[in-house]
Design a protein around this motif. Structure first.
Motif, PDB file in Angstrom:
ATOM      1  N   ASP A 674      80.743  36.989  63.145  1.00  0.00           N
ATOM      2  CA  ASP A 674      80.450  36.460  61.813  1.00  0.00           C
ATOM      3  C   ASP A 674      79.172  35.615  61.884  1.00  0.00           C
ATOM      4  O   ASP A 674      78.947  34.885  62.850  1.00  0.00           O
ATOM      5  CB  ASP A 674      81.626  35.595  61.352  1.00  0.00           C
ATOM      6  CG  ASP A 674      81.691  35.475  59.839  1.00  0.00           C
ATOM      7  OD1 ASP A 674      81.209  36.384  59.157  1.00  0.00           O
ATOM      8  OD2 ASP A 674      82.234  34.472  59.366  1.00  0.00           O
ATOM      9  N   ASN A 675      78.341  35.710  60.844  1.00  0.00           N
ATOM     10  CA  ASN A 675      77.071  34.984  60.768  1.00  0.00           C
ATOM     11  C   ASN A 675      76.045  35.449  61.794  1.00  0.00           C
ATOM     12  O   ASN A 675      75.014  34.810  61.977  1.00  0.00           O
ATOM     13  CB  ASN A 675      77.280  33.467  60.911  1.00  0.00           C
ATOM     14  CG  ASN A 675      78.074  32.902  59.750  1.00  0.00           C
ATOM     15  OD1 ASN A 675      77.872  33.311  58.611  1.00  0.00           O
ATOM     16  ND2 ASN A 675      78.995  31.990  60.032  1.00  0.00           N
ATOM     17  N   SER A 676      76.326  36.555  62.469  1.00  0.00           N
ATOM     18  CA  SER A 676      75.365  37.117  63.417  1.00  0.00           C
ATOM     19  C   SER A 676      74.413  38.054  62.666  1.00  0.00           C
ATOM     20  O   SER A 676      74.798  38.678  61.664  1.00  0.00           O
ATOM     21  CB  SER A 676      76.107  37.903  64.493  1.00  0.00           C
ATOM     22  OG  SER A 676      75.294  38.897  65.064  1.00  0.00           O
ATOM     23  N   PRO A 677      73.161  38.168  63.124  1.00  0.00           N
ATOM     24  CA  PRO A 677      72.242  39.138  62.488  1.00  0.00           C
ATOM     25  C   PRO A 677      72.786  40.561  62.496  1.00  0.00           C
ATOM     26  O   PRO A 677      72.390  41.389  61.678  1.00  0.00           O
ATOM     27  CB  PRO A 677      70.972  39.023  63.349  1.00  0.00           C
ATOM     28  CG  PRO A 677      71.039  37.666  63.950  1.00  0.00           C
ATOM     29  CD  PRO A 677      72.496  37.383  64.173  1.00  0.00           C
ATOM     30  N   LEU A 678      73.732  40.838  63.401  1.00  0.00           N
ATOM     31  CA  LEU A 678      74.309  42.182  63.461  1.00  0.00           C
ATOM     32  C   LEU A 678      75.114  42.523  62.215  1.00  0.00           C
ATOM     33  O   LEU A 678      75.513  43.667  62.026  1.00  0.00           O
ATOM     34  CB  LEU A 678      75.190  42.315  64.703  1.00  0.00           C
ATOM     35  CG  LEU A 678      74.443  42.364  66.045  1.00  0.00           C
ATOM     36  CD1 LEU A 678      75.413  42.212  67.194  1.00  0.00           C
ATOM     37  CD2 LEU A 678      73.652  43.651  66.176  1.00  0.00           C
ATOM     38  N   GLN A 679      75.357  41.512  61.339  1.00  0.00           N
ATOM     39  CA  GLN A 679      76.027  41.796  60.075  1.00  0.00           C
ATOM     40  C   GLN A 679      75.253  42.838  59.268  1.00  0.00           C
ATOM     41  O   GLN A 679      75.823  43.525  58.416  1.00  0.00           O
ATOM     42  CB  GLN A 679      76.178  40.524  59.246  1.00  0.00           C
ATOM     43  CG  GLN A 679      74.863  39.934  58.777  1.00  0.00           C
ATOM     44  CD  GLN A 679      75.030  38.695  57.929  1.00  0.00           C
ATOM     45  OE1 GLN A 679      74.922  38.749  56.718  1.00  0.00           O
ATOM     46  NE2 GLN A 679      75.299  37.571  58.578  1.00  0.00           N
ATOM     47  N   LEU A 680      73.971  42.989  59.558  1.00  0.00           N
ATOM     48  CA  LEU A 680      73.151  43.978  58.854  1.00  0.00           C
ATOM     49  C   LEU A 680      73.655  45.397  59.084  1.00  0.00           C
ATOM     50  O   LEU A 680      73.386  46.299  58.282  1.00  0.00           O
ATOM     51  CB  LEU A 680      71.687  43.861  59.308  1.00  0.00           C
ATOM     52  CG  LEU A 680      70.951  42.594  58.856  1.00  0.00           C
ATOM     53  CD1 LEU A 680      69.718  42.363  59.723  1.00  0.00           C
ATOM     54  CD2 LEU A 680      70.572  42.693  57.389  1.00  0.00           C
ATOM     55  N   LYS A 681      74.389  45.620  60.189  1.00  0.00           N
ATOM     56  CA  LYS A 681      74.906  46.965  60.475  1.00  0.00           C
ATOM     57  C   LYS A 681      75.924  47.433  59.438  1.00  0.00           C
ATOM     58  O   LYS A 681      76.253  48.611  59.394  1.00  0.00           O
ATOM     59  CB  LYS A 681      75.561  46.995  61.858  1.00  0.00           C
ATOM     60  CG  LYS A 681      74.574  46.892  63.010  1.00  0.00           C
ATOM     61  CD  LYS A 681      75.159  47.439  64.301  1.00  0.00           C
ATOM     62  CE  LYS A 681      76.431  46.745  64.693  1.00  0.00           C
ATOM     63  NZ  LYS A 681      76.973  47.262  65.975  1.00  0.00           N
ATOM     64  N   GLN A 682      76.426  46.510  58.610  1.00  0.00           N
ATOM     65  CA  GLN A 682      77.378  46.903  57.575  1.00  0.00           C
ATOM     66  C   GLN A 682      76.715  47.715  56.470  1.00  0.00           C
ATOM     67  O   GLN A 682      77.407  48.362  55.685  1.00  0.00           O
ATOM     68  CB  GLN A 682      78.042  45.661  56.975  1.00  0.00           C
ATOM     69  CG  GLN A 682      78.928  44.931  57.963  1.00  0.00           C
ATOM     70  CD  GLN A 682      79.488  43.662  57.370  1.00  0.00           C
ATOM     71  OE1 GLN A 682      80.583  43.656  56.814  1.00  0.00           O
ATOM     72  NE2 GLN A 682      78.743  42.579  57.475  1.00  0.00           N
ATOM     73  N   ILE A 683      75.404  47.676  56.418  1.00  0.00           N
ATOM     74  CA  ILE A 683      74.664  48.470  55.439  1.00  0.00           C
ATOM     75  C   ILE A 683      74.404  49.834  56.040  1.00  0.00           C
ATOM     76  O   ILE A 683      73.877  49.951  57.153  1.00  0.00           O
ATOM     77  CB  ILE A 683      73.332  47.780  55.060  1.00  0.00           C
ATOM     78  CG1 ILE A 683      73.582  46.334  54.628  1.00  0.00           C
ATOM     79  CG2 ILE A 683      72.620  48.566  53.967  1.00  0.00           C
ATOM     80  CD1 ILE A 683      74.494  46.167  53.444  1.00  0.00           C
ATOM     81  N   GLU A 684      74.784  50.873  55.312  1.00  0.00           N
ATOM     82  CA  GLU A 684      74.583  52.239  55.810  1.00  0.00           C
ATOM     83  C   GLU A 684      73.117  52.473  56.144  1.00  0.00           C
ATOM     84  O   GLU A 684      72.228  51.977  55.476  1.00  0.00           O
ATOM     85  CB  GLU A 684      75.056  53.252  54.757  1.00  0.00           C
ATOM     86  CG  GLU A 684      76.568  53.353  54.636  1.00  0.00           C
ATOM     87  CD  GLU A 684      76.991  54.385  53.608  1.00  0.00           C
ATOM     88  OE1 GLU A 684      76.228  55.330  53.374  1.00  0.00           O
ATOM     89  OE2 GLU A 684      78.079  54.226  53.039  1.00  0.00           O
ATOM     90  N   GLN A 685      72.883  53.239  57.195  1.00  0.00           N
ATOM     91  CA  GLN A 685      71.555  53.611  57.695  1.00  0.00           C
ATOM     92  C   GLN A 685      70.872  52.487  58.467  1.00  0.00           C
ATOM     93  O   GLN A 685      69.722  52.626  58.860  1.00  0.00           O
ATOM     94  CB  GLN A 685      70.632  54.096  56.547  1.00  0.00           C
ATOM     95  CG  GLN A 685      71.128  55.372  55.880  1.00  0.00           C
ATOM     96  CD  GLN A 685      70.165  55.858  54.819  1.00  0.00           C
ATOM     97  OE1 GLN A 685      69.748  55.098  53.949  1.00  0.00           O
ATOM     98  NE2 GLN A 685      69.795  57.122  54.884  1.00  0.00           N
ATOM     99  N   VAL A 686      71.576  51.357  58.667  1.00  0.00           N
ATOM    100  CA  VAL A 686      71.022  50.284  59.502  1.00  0.00           C
ATOM    101  C   VAL A 686      71.819  50.253  60.805  1.00  0.00           C
ATOM    102  O   VAL A 686      72.980  49.839  60.825  1.00  0.00           O
ATOM    103  CB  VAL A 686      71.099  48.915  58.796  1.00  0.00           C
ATOM    104  CG1 VAL A 686      70.578  47.812  59.723  1.00  0.00           C
ATOM    105  CG2 VAL A 686      70.303  48.928  57.503  1.00  0.00           C
ATOM    106  N   GLY A 687      71.173  50.718  61.881  1.00  0.00           N
ATOM    107  CA  GLY A 687      71.815  50.726  63.189  1.00  0.00           C
ATOM    108  C   GLY A 687      71.279  49.622  64.073  1.00  0.00           C
ATOM    109  O   GLY A 687      70.462  48.796  63.635  1.00  0.00           O
ATOM    110  N   PRO A 688      71.689  49.586  65.337  1.00  0.00           N
ATOM    111  CA  PRO A 688      71.254  48.518  66.252  1.00  0.00           C
ATOM    112  C   PRO A 688      69.732  48.424  66.405  1.00  0.00           C
ATOM    113  O   PRO A 688      69.180  47.333  66.472  1.00  0.00           O
ATOM    114  CB  PRO A 688      71.924  48.891  67.582  1.00  0.00           C
ATOM    115  CG  PRO A 688      73.080  49.751  67.200  1.00  0.00           C
ATOM    116  CD  PRO A 688      72.659  50.482  65.971  1.00  0.00           C
ATOM    117  N   VAL A 689      69.056  49.573  66.477  1.00  0.00           N
ATOM    118  CA  VAL A 689      67.598  49.560  66.630  1.00  0.00           C
ATOM    119  C   VAL A 689      66.944  48.947  65.396  1.00  0.00           C
ATOM    120  O   VAL A 689      66.033  48.104  65.500  1.00  0.00           O
ATOM    121  CB  VAL A 689      67.067  50.991  66.868  1.00  0.00           C
ATOM    122  CG1 VAL A 689      65.538  50.994  66.906  1.00  0.00           C
ATOM    123  CG2 VAL A 689      67.639  51.562  68.158  1.00  0.00           C
TER     124      VAL A 689
END
Length: 969
Positions: A674-689
């Protein structure tokens, strides 16, 4: 005396196996379309009277492929004759989802025209299909799903009374671990006095009379056995020869698989008779390797030495390996292939173009591809985390593929296994293996569930329930097999049963899962254990959590769950997990020597949430597949485990632990901290890279992404339009909360706690109400707490109810100045301006254990907040939660109670949150805590001492609610 002869007269009914065959003309016209033949076979004819002419319970034990399913259909026809369609429900239970799907397709076609709609109720049931349950007369389900749903329904007895026919397919799964659930469900239905009829089908077992004793003749004559019919191999339509070959190997399962592969040519030459064959392999890759080996073997042989023919014409497949193998008349088939290739393989096999299929066990169910020879190459398969022996049911289903009635009068089945396993499989295939119960392995879990349902209310009813189980029947026959802890050798069976029940009831009481005030009742903890399918050992760990538990402590408790006990940390894996323990994404590194399963579980969870990269190096890469399998198993369990922890901490009114558990729940749901920048992965088409590129550019949250211009996003990601526009449209739908609090008034008397009345306003700032995100419903979790960790209010609210926002009213008795927080991502803070002189002098804090929380509140306490109502298995979701798919080991993850209740409106089952039955009231009184539903209502008070409202700024953003921050940034 001469042997009597049977006259074969033209007008006489035909005979088979000494039985007079019954014609379909004996059935009413409307039922004849159900059966695709003119005459019932010998087995069906012999059972006809018991199944169709009586209401007795029936047990039928017969070989696979002998037409047993028709007896279930006949029992349905019998029921239809006596009831109107809206007066009954029929439940069909099978051990696997694939069997359920096959039965649903078949029976919908057969019984749909008779106005008997079928509904499938498994983990694969989606929300749209679930609506069919409302009008379904036949419910097709697995034991686990049925057990889970019936544990949560309000009117348990009403449900049992509506079920008039209970059909059990493959009842011999009683001997498997999963059989305990089937046993518990059936025994539950028997113990509540319902008039349900049971019809059970079994493979050939030597003690089918024990199943008949267990089920009883009918609901009124439980002391008499059910009607039983047993048939041997002579009644199989195609005679099946079975061979078990054992081989010596000291290597692991994969090296043994190679041994079996080397023996295949010999087995094929001996048993195939140049007829079609099916070879079951332990993994998908093994199907490919075996097919390649056989294709090469065929290509190197001369025409006379080949055991099968080549296809008459070239076969076209997308997969190159498949295309090459097919030219030699060999194919492979598994679930990871292209769907079109799987269908093409099946079609070519039925047409005779393909003679050999190397496949996984999934082909044993559903698709009808009969063959002359079945070979089970190695009796293990890749299951979850490791190679495990096939369940006996799976082996029997695979062997059942042998036999082509339209072509052969005989077939052959071969099992290739380790030498030490030969005796087990010889017993199994000959039907000599005694059926034993597995209920004793988790008896305490089932006792707790039955107490929660009211089936068990004291020691006497506990003994009566246990006496109605298959375990009790087998204990009378073979008590030494069970070695039940707490039972004495010199005692009688009834004395042993009483001692076992007494011991488990005392354990449940000691752990605070039940109470015994007049009669046994579940506490909130016991309800949570049953509701979330938690094991007893796990529940003890959860209830031992310290007050105001940190997230690391909650994660540790989660990792120690007994559900993960099989995930051993192997010696050759230690180097991998030591490397992971040093990775940047590990939030709570383990500071002791890695040795326990809990260490492994914790590191795998943190690896996933922290977005860590799998270590490079050959010594690590060889563990990659095992690691992924372990991770899949862990995430099948964690969602219900963390929900259980949340519920327990809410009951304990520990807002600090609740807040930390909710944060962990959101992280597990999103698979990112929670509150990590990786929260962006919840948006489709946004992967780790993409996340790494965005973070490097200073975009480290969903809010920051929404504030970024489209052209800049495309520049950062090196992508072309309209990618950014699509991303931003998805971000626009991401749930964004707002929250504010007001003090509506106070009652202050010198020397007494100050009572403050508070109103919280919660809602969304989205342009469009985010009822769902990523195809999952959105729920808002509301939490109000005092600065010292006291829980004031907790509730879950569906986003649909927040269209115009919602006011939540609650009050707090303050003994010191407080702060209130609401929500899980957005929060508001309230500092009442109350003179210190109005607060009472501090009291000496009493030492109260968490187990004595109810006594601390006292029976007369009446807090005003709704914090301990019964709740369903809902996803812990807030604006930071993920809304992706969660998998559950029992296959019921896709089916929330809210969905089910909406679907079965005709049964009048209320959502568990509205559980206000007498049983619920007793539970509420028993747990000695607040159970009053506190519905939000409009305040009429006008006095406002202090207020913070969100303010819309000129730049379109909302002002920060925090008192110490710049409001305009």
């Amino acid at each position: 005396m001469p042997t009597p002869q049977t006259l074969a007269l033209a007008h006489a009914p035909p005979l088979a196996q000494g039985s007079q065959l019954i014609s379909l003309n004996d059935l009413p016209d409307r039922f004849r379309s159900v059966f695709p033949f003119a005459l019932f076979n010998a087995i069906q004819s012999k059972c006809f009277h018991a199944v169709y002419k009586t209401n007795d319970n029936v047990v039928l034990a017969a070989p696979t492929g002998s037409g047993k399913t028709a007896m279930l259909e006949l029992a349905i026809c019998r029921l239809i004759s006596g009831y109107k369609n809206d007066q009954f429900k029929i439940v069909y239970q099978a051990p696997t989802k694939s069997l359920c799907s096959e039965r649903q397709r078949d029976w919908q076609a057969k019984f749909g025209p008779l106005d008997l709609p079928c509904a499938e109720l498994t983990g694969d049931t989606d929300q749209a299909q679930l609506r069919n349950v409302q009008n379904a007369s036949i419910i097709i389900t697995t034991p686990e799903k049925w057990d889970s749903m019936t544990r949560k329904w309000k009117d348990h007895q009403k449900l049992m009374q509506m079920v008039k026919l209970f059909l059990i397919d493959e009842v011999h799964i009683l001997k498997d671990t999963r059989g305990a659930t089937l046993e518990a469900v059936v025994s539950r239905m028997k113990s509540v006095g319902s008039s349900v009829r049971f019809v059970a089908l079994s493979a050939t077992v030597p003690n089918s009379e024990d199943i008949a004793t267990w089920l009883g003749k009918d609901s009124s004559n439980q002391n008499l056995p059910a009607h039983r019919e047993t048939f041997g191999e002579d009644f199989r339509p195609v005679k099946l020869q079975k061979f078990v070959y054992g081989y010596q190997s000291n290597g692991n399962d994969f090296s043994f698989d190679k041994v079996c592969e080397s023996k295949l040519p010999e087995i094929i030459a001996k048993h195939s008779h140049k007829k079609p064959m099916m070879i079951f392999c332990c993994t998908r890759s093994s199907t490919v390797q075996t097919a390649k080996m056989l294709a090469n073997l065929w290509a190197t042989k001369g025409p006379r030495d080949r055991q099968w023919s080549a296809p008459a014409h070239q076969l076209m497949f997308k997969n190159v390996d498949l295309r090459n193998c097919a030219s030699s008349g060999v194919a492979f088939h598994h679930a990871g292939m292209e769907g079109s290739d799987r269908v093409a393989v099946e079609k070519a096999y039925l047409e005779g173009q393909i003679s050999v299929i190397c496949c996984t066990s999934t082909l044993a169910v559903g698709v009808n591809l009969p063959c002359h020879l079945v070979i089970v190459k190695n009796t293990v398969s890749w299951q979850g985390t490791t190679c495990k022996e096939y369940a006996d049911l799976e082996v029997m289903q695979m062997l059942g593929r042998a036999g082509r009635p339209q072509f052969d009068d005989s077939a052959i089945a071969v099992i290739m296994t380790r030498k030490e396993k030969v005796q087990h499989y010889e017993k199994m295939v000959s039907g000599q293996e005694i059926l034993e119960s597995c209920l004793h392995l988790n008896l305490i879990d089932h006792l707790n569930a039955e107490i929660g349902l009211g089936t068990i209310s004291d020691l006497h009813t506990a003994k009566r329930w246990l006496a109605g189980t298959f375990l009790y029947v087998r204990l009378r026959q073979n008590s030494d097999h069970y070695k039940l802890e707490g039972s004495g050798r010199a005692q009688s069976l009834d004395e042993n049963i009483e001692q076992i029940c007494r011991r488990d009831i005392e354990l449940l009481q000691e752990t605070d899962l039940i109470s015994a005030d007049r009669k046994l009742r579940s506490t909130e903890f016991g309800d949570a254990m049953s509701r979330y399918y938690i094991k007893f050992k796990t529940m003890k760990i959860f209830l031992a959590l310290k007050e105001k538990a940190k997230m690391s402590e909650i994660l540790s408790a989660l990792a120690q769950a007994d559900e993960f006990h099989e995930l051993r940390l192997k010696a050759n894996e230690k180097s991998l997990y030591k490397e992971i323990n040093r990775a940047n994404g590990i939030k709570f590194p383990i500071k002791v020597d890695l040795a326990l399963p809990a260490h492994k579980v914790s590191l795998i969870i943190q690896f996933e949430l922290g977005g860590a990269e799998f270590p490079n190096g050959e010594q690590f890469q060889k563990h990659g597949i095992q690691f992924q399998q372990d991770k899949a198993i862990i995430f099948q369990h964690v969602h219900r485990l963390i929900r259980c922890i949340v519920d327990c901490q809410i009951y304990l009114k520990d807002s600090v632990a609740v807040r930390h558990a909710l944060e962990l729940a959101r992280s597990l749901g999103a698979r990112v901290w929670d509150n990590s920048p990786l929260q962006l992965k919840q948006i489709e088409q946004v992967g780790p890279v993409a996340v790494r590129k965005l973070v490097t550019a200073g975009i480290n949250s969903i809010e920051a992404l929404e504030d970024t211009e489209a052209y800049r996003i495309e520049m950062i990601l090196s992508r072309n339009p309209p990618l950014a526009s699509k991303l931003l449209s998805k971000v626009k739908d991401f749930p964004k909360l707002r929250v504010s609090v007001k003090m509506m008034g106070k009652d202050a008397k010198a020397g007494h706690p100050v009572k403050v009345r508070i109103k919280a306003d919660i809602g969304f700032i989205n342009d469009r109400l985010p009822v769902a995100f990523n195809r999952k419903p959105v729920y808002v979790v509301f939490l109000a707490e005092t600065s010292d960790g006291g829980l004031l209010d907790f509730r879950r609210i569906h986003a649909r109810k927040l269209n115009n926002g919602q006011d939540v009213l609650f009050s707090a008795d303050l003994t010191n100045i407080t702060h209130n927080k609401a929500g899980t991502m957005k929060y508001a803070e309230l500092k009442p301006d109350i003179p210190a002189s109005l607060f009472p002098p501090p009291k000496q804090k009493e030492a109260v254990s968490r187990g004595d929380q109810a006594a601390k509140d006292g029976p007369g306490s009446n807090p005003s907040m709704n914090i301990s109502r019964r709740r369903s298995v809902e996803d812990e979701r807030s604006s930071h939660a993920v809304f992706g798919n969660h998998t559950d080991e029992f296959g019921f993850d896709g089916l929330d109670d809210v969905d089910f209740v909406a679907a079965v409106g005709d049964l009048d089952f209320n959502h568990i949150d509205g559980y206000n039955s007498q049983l619920a009231l007793q539970t509420q009184a028993n747990t000695l805590t607040n159970r009053q539903a506190h519905s939000p209502h409009k305040a009429t008070l006008t006095h406002v001492d202090e207020t913070w409202e969100p303010v819309l700024l000129m730049n379109g953003k909302w002002a920060c609610n925090h008192a110490c921050k710049d409001k305009t940034s």
